[in-house]
Design a protein around this motif. Sequence first.
Motif, PDB file in Angstrom:
ATOM      1  N   LEU A 251      10.153  -2.873 -11.274  1.00 28.11           N
ATOM      2  CA  LEU A 251       9.276  -1.853 -11.204  1.00 28.11           C
ATOM      3  C   LEU A 251       9.757  -0.877  -9.915  1.00 28.11           C
ATOM      4  N   VAL A 252      10.460  -1.393  -8.998  1.00 26.12           N
ATOM      5  CA  VAL A 252      11.025  -0.565  -8.017  1.00 26.12           C
ATOM      6  C   VAL A 252      12.637  -0.581  -8.319  1.00 26.12           C
ATOM      7  N   ASP A 253      13.381   0.314  -7.720  1.00 23.43           N
ATOM      8  CA  ASP A 253      14.807   0.171  -7.884  1.00 23.43           C
ATOM      9  C   ASP A 253      15.477   0.028  -6.242  1.00 23.43           C
ATOM     10  N   PHE A 254      14.517  -0.502  -5.487  1.00 19.62           N
ATOM     11  CA  PHE A 254      15.221  -1.027  -4.008  1.00 19.62           C
ATOM     12  C   PHE A 254      14.558  -2.253  -3.494  1.00 19.62           C
ATOM     13  N   THR A 255      15.227  -2.755  -2.521  1.00 19.97           N
ATOM     14  CA  THR A 255      14.826  -4.003  -2.371  1.00 19.97           C
ATOM     15  C   THR A 255      14.273  -4.125  -0.760  1.00 19.97           C
ATOM     16  N   GLU A 256      14.257  -2.931  -0.018  1.00 16.84           N
ATOM     17  CA  GLU A 256      13.712  -2.943   1.170  1.00 16.84           C
ATOM     18  C   GLU A 256      12.876  -1.615   1.096  1.00 16.84           C
ATOM     19  N   PRO A 257      11.522  -2.046   1.587  1.00 16.75           N
ATOM     20  CA  PRO A 257      10.533  -1.074   1.810  1.00 16.75           C
ATOM     21  C   PRO A 257      10.478   0.082   2.411  1.00 16.75           C
ATOM     22  N   PHE A 258      11.242   0.005   3.839  1.00 14.52           N
ATOM     23  CA  PHE A 258      11.032   0.734   4.715  1.00 14.52           C
ATOM     24  C   PHE A 258      12.685   0.865   5.594  1.00 14.52           C
ATOM     25  N   SER A 259      12.998   2.015   4.805  1.00 12.20           N
ATOM     26  CA  SER A 259      14.641   2.489   5.448  1.00 12.20           C
ATOM     27  C   SER A 259      14.779   2.636   7.043  1.00 12.20           C
ATOM     28  N   SER A 260      13.706   3.214   7.383  1.00 11.10           N
ATOM     29  CA  SER A 260      13.875   3.037   9.037  1.00 11.10           C
ATOM     30  C   SER A 260      12.616   2.875   9.538  1.00 11.10           C
TER      31      SER A 260
ATOM     32  N   PHE B  32       0.957   1.532  -9.060  1.00 15.71           N
ATOM     33  CA  PHE B  32       1.581   2.751  -8.615  1.00 15.71           C
ATOM     34  C   PHE B  32       2.428   3.169  -9.946  1.00 15.71           C
ATOM     35  N   PRO B  33       3.100   4.260  -9.636  1.00 12.71           N
ATOM     36  CA  PRO B  33       3.656   4.921 -10.788  1.00 12.71           C
ATOM     37  C   PRO B  33       5.077   4.779 -10.568  1.00 12.71           C
ATOM     38  N   VAL B  34       5.757   4.076 -11.449  1.00 11.49           N
ATOM     39  CA  VAL B  34       7.050   3.459 -11.312  1.00 11.49           C
ATOM     40  C   VAL B  34       7.956   4.786 -11.198  1.00 11.49           C
ATOM     41  N   GLU B  35       7.895   5.830 -11.928  1.00 10.57           N
ATOM     42  CA  GLU B  35       8.794   7.213 -11.844  1.00 10.57           C
ATOM     43  C   GLU B  35       8.431   7.774 -10.517  1.00 10.57           C
ATOM     44  N   GLU B  36       7.469   7.883 -10.009  1.00  8.61           N
ATOM     45  CA  GLU B  36       7.233   8.377  -8.601  1.00  8.61           C
ATOM     46  C   GLU B  36       7.696   7.619  -7.623  1.00  8.61           C
ATOM     47  N   ALA B  37       7.717   6.294  -7.844  1.00 10.75           N
ATOM     48  CA  ALA B  37       8.168   5.212  -6.877  1.00 10.75           C
ATOM     49  C   ALA B  37       9.779   5.631  -6.737  1.00 10.75           C
TER      50      ALA B  37
ATOM     51  N   TYR C  98       0.715  -1.133  -0.146  1.00  5.29           N
ATOM     52  CA  TYR C  98       0.026   0.044   0.108  1.00  5.29           C
ATOM     53  C   TYR C  98       0.631   1.366   0.005  1.00  5.29           C
ATOM     54  N   PHE C  99       2.177   1.268   0.542  1.00  8.32           N
ATOM     55  CA  PHE C  99       3.146   2.195   0.709  1.00  8.32           C
ATOM     56  C   PHE C  99       3.163   2.816  -0.896  1.00  8.32           C
ATOM     57  N   LEU C 100       3.107   1.936  -1.653  1.00  9.54           N
ATOM     58  CA  LEU C 100       3.399   2.369  -3.133  1.00  9.54           C
ATOM     59  C   LEU C 100       2.202   2.935  -3.723  1.00  9.54           C
TER      60      LEU C 100
ATOM     61  N   PRO D  43      12.196   4.102  -1.283  1.00  8.01           N
ATOM     62  CA  PRO D  43      11.204   3.635  -0.032  1.00  8.01           C
ATOM     63  C   PRO D  43      10.756   4.777   1.024  1.00  8.01           C
ATOM     64  N   VAL D  44      10.056   4.056   1.954  1.00  5.37           N
ATOM     65  CA  VAL D  44       9.694   4.951   3.097  1.00  5.37           C
ATOM     66  C   VAL D  44      10.727   5.338   3.751  1.00  5.37           C
ATOM     67  N   ASP D  45      11.087   6.598   4.193  1.00  7.05           N
ATOM     68  CA  ASP D  45      12.326   6.846   4.984  1.00  7.05           C
ATOM     69  C   ASP D  45      12.001   6.615   6.553  1.00  7.05           C
ATOM     70  N   SER D  46      10.873   6.742   7.051  1.00  5.92           N
ATOM     71  CA  SER D  46      10.280   6.608   8.197  1.00  5.92           C
ATOM     72  C   SER D  46       9.250   5.815   8.376  1.00  5.92           C
ATOM     73  N   TYR D  47       9.038   4.726   8.909  1.00  3.04           N
ATOM     74  CA  TYR D  47       7.870   3.859   9.039  1.00  3.04           C
ATOM     75  C   TYR D  47       7.702   3.753  10.436  1.00  3.04           C
ATOM     76  N   ILE D  48       6.474   4.062  10.813  1.00  9.82           N
ATOM     77  CA  ILE D  48       5.815   4.217  12.284  1.00  9.82           C
ATOM     78  C   ILE D  48       5.021   3.402  12.721  1.00  9.82           C
ATOM     79  N   GLY D  49       5.309   2.505  13.628  1.00 13.80           N
ATOM     80  CA  GLY D  49       3.900   1.593  13.973  1.00 13.80           C
ATOM     81  C   GLY D  49       4.155   0.523  15.171  1.00 13.80           C
ATOM     82  N   GLY D  50       3.131  -0.399  15.475  1.00 16.58           N
ATOM     83  CA  GLY D  50       3.449  -1.096  16.647  1.00 16.58           C
ATOM     84  C   GLY D  50       4.345  -2.184  16.361  1.00 16.58           C
ATOM     85  N   VAL D  51       4.879  -2.805  17.324  1.00 15.21           N
ATOM     86  CA  VAL D  51       5.797  -4.149  17.444  1.00 15.21           C
ATOM     87  C   VAL D  51       5.056  -5.235  16.872  1.00 15.21           C
TER      88      VAL D  51
END
Length: 849
Positions: free
Chosen positions: A592-601, A552-557, A538-540, A562-570
């Motif tokens: 379709l994306v140029d990264f392999t991990e969705p959430f950098s932190s 999702f738009p590849v260029e915008e992705a 969904y983040f895309l 990826p998401v720089d700061s992802y915040i939520g419950g453990v």
Amino acid sequence: GEGFDAYAIQQKWQARWSEADPFRAGGHDDTRPRKYVLGMFPYPSGDLHMGHAESYAYVDIVARFWRHRGYNVLNPIGWDSFGLPAENAAIQRGADPRAWTYANIEQHKKSFREYGSSYDWSRILHTSDPEYYHWNQWLFQRLYERDLAYRKESPVNWCPHDQTVLANEQVVDGRCERCGTEVVKKKLTQWYFKITQYADRLLDDLNQLEGFWPSKVIRMQRNWIGRSIGADIDFTIEGRDEKVTVFSTRPDTLHGATFFVVAPESDLAAELAAGASADVRMRFQDYLDRVGKESEIERQATDRPKTGVFLERYAVNPVNGERLPVWAADYVLADYGHGAVMAVPAHDQRDLDFARAFDLPVKVVVDTTAPVTGSIPVIELDDNGDPIDPGFDGSTLADLDPAVTGVALTGEGRLINSGTLDGLNKRNAVARMIEELERSGSGRAAKSYRLRDWLISRQRFWGTPIPMIHTEDGRIVPVPGDQLPLTLPDVKGLDLTPKGTSPLGGAAEWMQTVDPETGEAALRDPDTMDTFVDSSWYFLRFLSPNATDHAFPVEEAHRWAPVDSYIGGVEHAILHLLYARFLTKVLFDMGLVDFTEPFSSLINQGMVLLSGSKMSKSKGNLVEFAASMVDPGADAVRVAIAFAGPVEDDINWEDVSTTGAQKFLARAWRVAHDVSSAPDVVWAEGDTALRRVTHRLLADAPGLVEQTKFNVVVARLMELVNATRKVIDTGAGPADPAVREAAEATAMILDLFAPHTAEEMWEMLGYEPFVGLATWRQADPTLLVEDSVTAVVQIDGKVRATLEVPARISSDELEAAARADERVLRSLGDKQIVRAIVRAPKVVSFSTR
Ligand code: ANZ
């Protein structure tokens, strides 16, 4: 006169924000660097509670912070709106899950608006909208094309209460994660995503998250994937053509195998039992029935008595031709490794327990009393100070015989009774054995994983229909792309009551379709997808939530993700994060994306507790989010949460003071209210001590926010407000330029926590809205002297001098400074100091003669 009116201020600024929509992310022409800040999207089951209040307060702090730091920030919100709770609530109320879900979403939106959350409201998404789940279906078909979505029949986790299958990840301690009912095994044909194909990458890429994700979450992911390294070894079973492979982490102990065990519910066990005597066939069947009622946890418990049935067949050890009796026993699991093991009772505790229970031979092949080179012994000393022989307590191998002691020899040692392996240590023996197995073609190096493929079929209504067609002649083909989205049928007339088959199967008309290849009548797949599919990408979708021609738009992705700061419950440490990581890697492989991990932190907040236990509806200790804001106002709730302690700690709601927060906000507001200088005063002419407090905070706050020490920033803001008040009331007064400077800095930093109050202050100080978009003030380095405190010097009990000293001064330094001080020297005259008591940094007390 007019006072601080939190409610009026809130109303005023919420209206302004609604009108101006100032927190939209900048578009293509925006040249600022980008930050993608995201809170895990909420599930619309009922109202939001204080856990949400906490999490989304942190999200907003981070989003607002990066805006002040000059970033183009994307901070969207959406709803994870498919799933069981809506369906169950609908069944209970006899309502449409759709109506219930969207009514809750409306309530949530209202609460978030009232909270002053700075979302980009133009990007809302709901996963239960056909516009969204269209792309789940698209994704499913892409995985199907790549052989990553497949159907298989296997024993699955079945929740008898919810009447649906569950993924392994949704079974907690043998129970359904949602309703707590004990999960049973059921053999069903279901759709799976081949996440195991990505096991190595899911493990190895965790290394790049080290330091950016909580180490606990990284550890949990590693354990969940659970990679073991060893060998696959092929055994012949007498009277059977095909060989049987086992996975072992200890191929070095192959000469010590004395029997062979297969999982009772495996096809192999059934086949072997079928060829056995009538007596064995019967006992095997009884055993199988019994095992079917056990949970995986029970089966793996080390302390339970071993049970099993001898199948009257023999496996042949490939290295020495020894005949090993074949047993079916429940301590071997059908879906780990190959569902069969070579049993080495001398060196594996579970095998030993089994051997002792059934009188099977035990053969030692590792001498654990032999010294092993290459290991570093820890030398301990005995009572006489003499070194105790390391790693060897004087026992002989005969003393340690596992058949007698009941303790398997699992430690380091040297191989014995093992032909060409004799004399080698474990590591070398493993390598030598694998080499020999590979040469003879009866084995090879192998890895095994705890991770299972992701079971995604659900026998429920409120989810994404699986976009596949079952033809009359038994083929399974995708719904043609131009027929997507395949939308859910109307719920009217459908029986949603859980009964083990999907309610969609009862939508007779909906189920009917045609085989796209032959035009013959065909049926739809009646199952829906696990909602974790929805949340895995969904983040895309936030990058173009309304697009109808792509997920999702590849260029915008490329630009935002990826998401720089992802915040939520453990609580999402395994499931959601693992699935999102998997899907991201698949999308990477699709180009379709140029990264392999969705959430950098990743930031995990602690829980909000009431009377020490997690808030929940069933316990009746739920504080609702909307209700919590009514009296103190949104800002006070946000400040109280941020101030309650470190982000990752649990918060006890009784200990949180919204009253204290309200008072602080009123004080901050009053400072801005009292400022009597114009915006163009020369700050440099202001009170230096106050300017120092202001600039110290401007300098420190960014680092503190980045380290998520939000509570420290609030405490420091309180200090600044107090220091400013002091100058207004008892110092240079409200016209002092430092007072204005401090009030402006307060508004800027307070915006992270209390945006309504901050905007109001900013306006009172004569600025255009919005402080939320204002650039962070740079700290003046010349004002960043170390914090100082006032130390008192007493001589014979009387204060004779005060000294401004660094807060971190040592006692020696403080005493030396006091002795050298002119006023002290004058007071002393010709008296001699006979005693000095020093409490750095506050007091020096001299006694004289
Ligand atoms: C022989 C052996 C000798 C083993 C020894 C261990 C010690 P982990 O570390 O969890 O991957 N095993 C393999 N498949 C199994 C299954 N389906 N159910 C239960 N046990 C299974 O454990 C791998 C070890 O667990 C394998 O190595 C196998 O026992 C057992 F001294 O093989 B071993």
